[in-house]
Enzyme design. Structure first.
Site, PDB file in Angstrom:
ATOM      1  N   GLN A   3       0.835  -1.199   0.000  1.00 24.03           N
ATOM      2  CA  GLN A   3       0.000   0.000   0.000  1.00 24.03           C
ATOM      3  C   GLN A   3       0.871   1.251   0.000  1.00 24.03           C
ATOM      4  O   GLN A   3       1.830   1.357   0.753  1.00 24.03           O
ATOM      5  CB  GLN A   3      -0.907   0.001   1.230  1.00 24.03           C
ATOM      6  N   SER A  40       4.313  -6.048   3.056  1.00 22.78           N
ATOM      7  CA  SER A  40       3.024  -5.990   3.735  1.00 22.78           C
ATOM      8  C   SER A  40       1.929  -6.591   2.846  1.00 22.78           C
ATOM      9  O   SER A  40       1.895  -7.798   2.651  1.00 22.78           O
ATOM     10  CB  SER A  40       2.703  -4.551   4.147  1.00 22.78           C
ATOM     11  N   LEU A  41       1.053  -5.773   2.294  1.00 21.15           N
ATOM     12  CA  LEU A  41       0.034  -6.261   1.367  1.00 21.15           C
ATOM     13  C   LEU A  41       0.658  -7.126   0.270  1.00 21.15           C
ATOM     14  O   LEU A  41       0.080  -8.131  -0.161  1.00 21.15           O
ATOM     15  CB  LEU A  41      -0.680  -5.067   0.725  1.00 21.15           C
ATOM     16  N   ARG A  87      -9.117  -7.833   4.222  1.00 24.90           N
ATOM     17  CA  ARG A  87      -7.993  -7.264   4.986  1.00 24.90           C
ATOM     18  C   ARG A  87      -8.072  -5.735   5.000  1.00 24.90           C
ATOM     19  O   ARG A  87      -7.933  -5.100   6.045  1.00 24.90           O
ATOM     20  CB  ARG A  87      -6.674  -7.719   4.378  1.00 24.90           C
ATOM     21  N   HIS A 139       0.373  -2.496  11.695  1.00 24.22           N
ATOM     22  CA  HIS A 139       1.445  -3.365  12.197  1.00 24.22           C
ATOM     23  C   HIS A 139       1.752  -3.141  13.677  1.00 24.22           C
ATOM     24  O   HIS A 139       2.902  -3.188  14.104  1.00 24.22           O
ATOM     25  CB  HIS A 139       2.700  -3.225  11.329  1.00 24.22           C
ATOM     26  N   GLN A 187       0.399 -10.847  10.745  1.00 23.44           N
ATOM     27  CA  GLN A 187       1.139  -9.823  10.012  1.00 23.44           C
ATOM     28  C   GLN A 187       0.644  -8.408  10.267  1.00 23.44           C
ATOM     29  O   GLN A 187       1.433  -7.465  10.349  1.00 23.44           O
ATOM     30  CB  GLN A 187       1.090 -10.132   8.502  1.00 23.44           C
TER      31      GLN A 187
END
Length: 405
Positions: free
Chosen positions: A109, A194-195, A219, A307, A356
């Site tokens: 992202q 991440s994503l 998500r 996170h 995550q």
């Protein structure tokens, strides 16, 4: 020193010195991206779009035990998946000795930009991914990607599926060019920031394109809802090593209540670490940054403290969705953001994906590991050039090619 940080992140910049303004010129080159190297495993080369229901990655069976072959593992070693009752337990260490020669890296992202997806329309297989996405998402994703408006594309619930689809469309753009399929076949490790880890898992055949998109959609929604439930924020600290950033966090936390405490949320690259926490904690950190000799702080334009434990409300929803998803052993190693290691056991991968969103991103360790393994070439697939910029921070001689869509 030139420092990169995500374009979509910037909301407010707090310069610490007059020279820090020069650092902003590269703000578009840093975002949630990732670079990973895929181990050469003799599992079948299955497209991310396949459901993998007829996975043929087994070399045979013996006494009820199904055996895997791994051409990068010593011949004396055999990794196994053992059937226990109706369940199959896969050796999670299957990829532990992976080698990295060619890596696919997928952005996260922040890499989104109005206009992405246009090139993909010239490749039927890539264009078809957007059509499939419309049915799952319930809106015209391509229209938002190509026409915006920017604030809509930048929202968490839109940008996450948009980057996922556009990144996999970039794979099809590469496949369609001369020699593209050979490059795809040569990839022996992958990862995503991440994503981007979901994109990497889809490319590696752990789940279908459709199932991955459903997970990414949920998500984004779950993370947005968790952010809306608390006053939290993220900020990039520029110009300090990770130890000094931790000391800065400790100093800020001495001045706020437990609900506003901050922590390092993204170990991105040397000199650039993202901190998440309550708004008051972030403000305290910004006020102290100059005394710790940070070059600048950059408030990030995200929904909240990604996170960290602020995302706890999203975990149960992700766990439920992952439990209902058909997830298989990836055909190549996929590096996790949580521990910078590849995992083979589907149950372990599901657990890590749920963790995550509340765990710090170990991107710095991931890139270092890939370079230590002497990866020869990496490809950044999807919008932006964030990952390439990060990799170049570690090694100016690293070869990274961008494949957009």
């Amino acid at each position: 020193m030139r420092v990169l940080f995500p374009r979509y992140y910037t909301l407010k910049t707090n310069p610490i010195s007059s020279s820090s303004s020069s650092l902003i010129s590269l703000q578009s080159s840093l975002s949630m991206s990732s670079s990973v190297i895929i181990p050469s495993i003799s599992l079948p080369k299955i497209s991310y779009s396949d459901s993998l229901k007829s996975c043929s990655s087994f070399s045979g069976s013996r006494n009820g035990v199904r055996l895997f072959n791994s051409k990068n593992v010593d011949k004396s070693r055999v990794s196994m998946s053992v059937s226990v009752g109706s369940k199959t337990t896969v050796d999670d260490a299957l990829f532990s000795d992976y080698k990295a020669t060619t890596a696919f890296l997928f952005p996260g992202q922040g890499a989104q930009a109005v206009g992405m997806g246009k090139e993909a329309q010239n490749v039927p297989a890539a264009a078809n991914l957007y059509k499939k996405a419309n049915d799952i998402l319930g809106f015209d994703l391509l229209d938002v990607c190509t026409n915006g408006p920017k604030d809509k594309l930048d929202s968490t619930v839109i940008s996450q599926p948009a980057i996922y689809v556009t990144s996999l469309a970039a794979v099809e753009v590469l496949r369609a060019r001369d020699g593209g399929q050979q490059i795809i076949d040569s990839v022996d490790v992958t990862c995503g920031l991440s994503l981007g880890e979901y994109t990497a898992l889809a490319f590696a055949g752990a789940f279908s394109f459709e199932d991955g998109l459903k997970l990414v959609k949920l998500r984004g929604e779950a993370m947005q809802d968790a952010a809306d439930a608390a006053k939290s924020a993220m900020v990039s600290v520029i110009g300090l090593d990770s130890e000094k950033v931790q000391l800065l966090c400790d100093a800020a936390n001495e001045e706020v209540d437990a609900k506003d405490k901050v922590q390092i949320a993204n170990f991105l690259c040397p000199g650039n670490y993202a901190v998440s926490g309550g708004v008051k904690g972030v403000e305290a950190l910004e006020a102290k940054a100059k005394s710790f000799k940070a070059r600048m702080t950059v408030r990030l334009a995200v929904a909240g403290a990604f996170h960290t434990s602020f995302m706890d409300p999203a975990v149960s929803r992700l766990e439920a969705a992952l439990a209902a998803t058909d997830l298989r052993t990836p055909r190549i190693p996929v590096i996790s953001n949580v521990d910078a290691q590849p995992h083979a056991d589907p149950a372990t991968i599901k657990n890590i994906l749920a963790r995550q969103v509340t765990s710090p991103v170990q991107w710095e360790m991931t890139v270092k590991t890939l370079l230590d393994k002497e990866v020869q070439k990496s490809y950044e697939l999807g919008p932006g050039k964030v990952i390439a910029g990060i990799v170049k921070r570690f090694s100016k001689t690293a070869v990274v090619e961008n494949i957009g869509a």
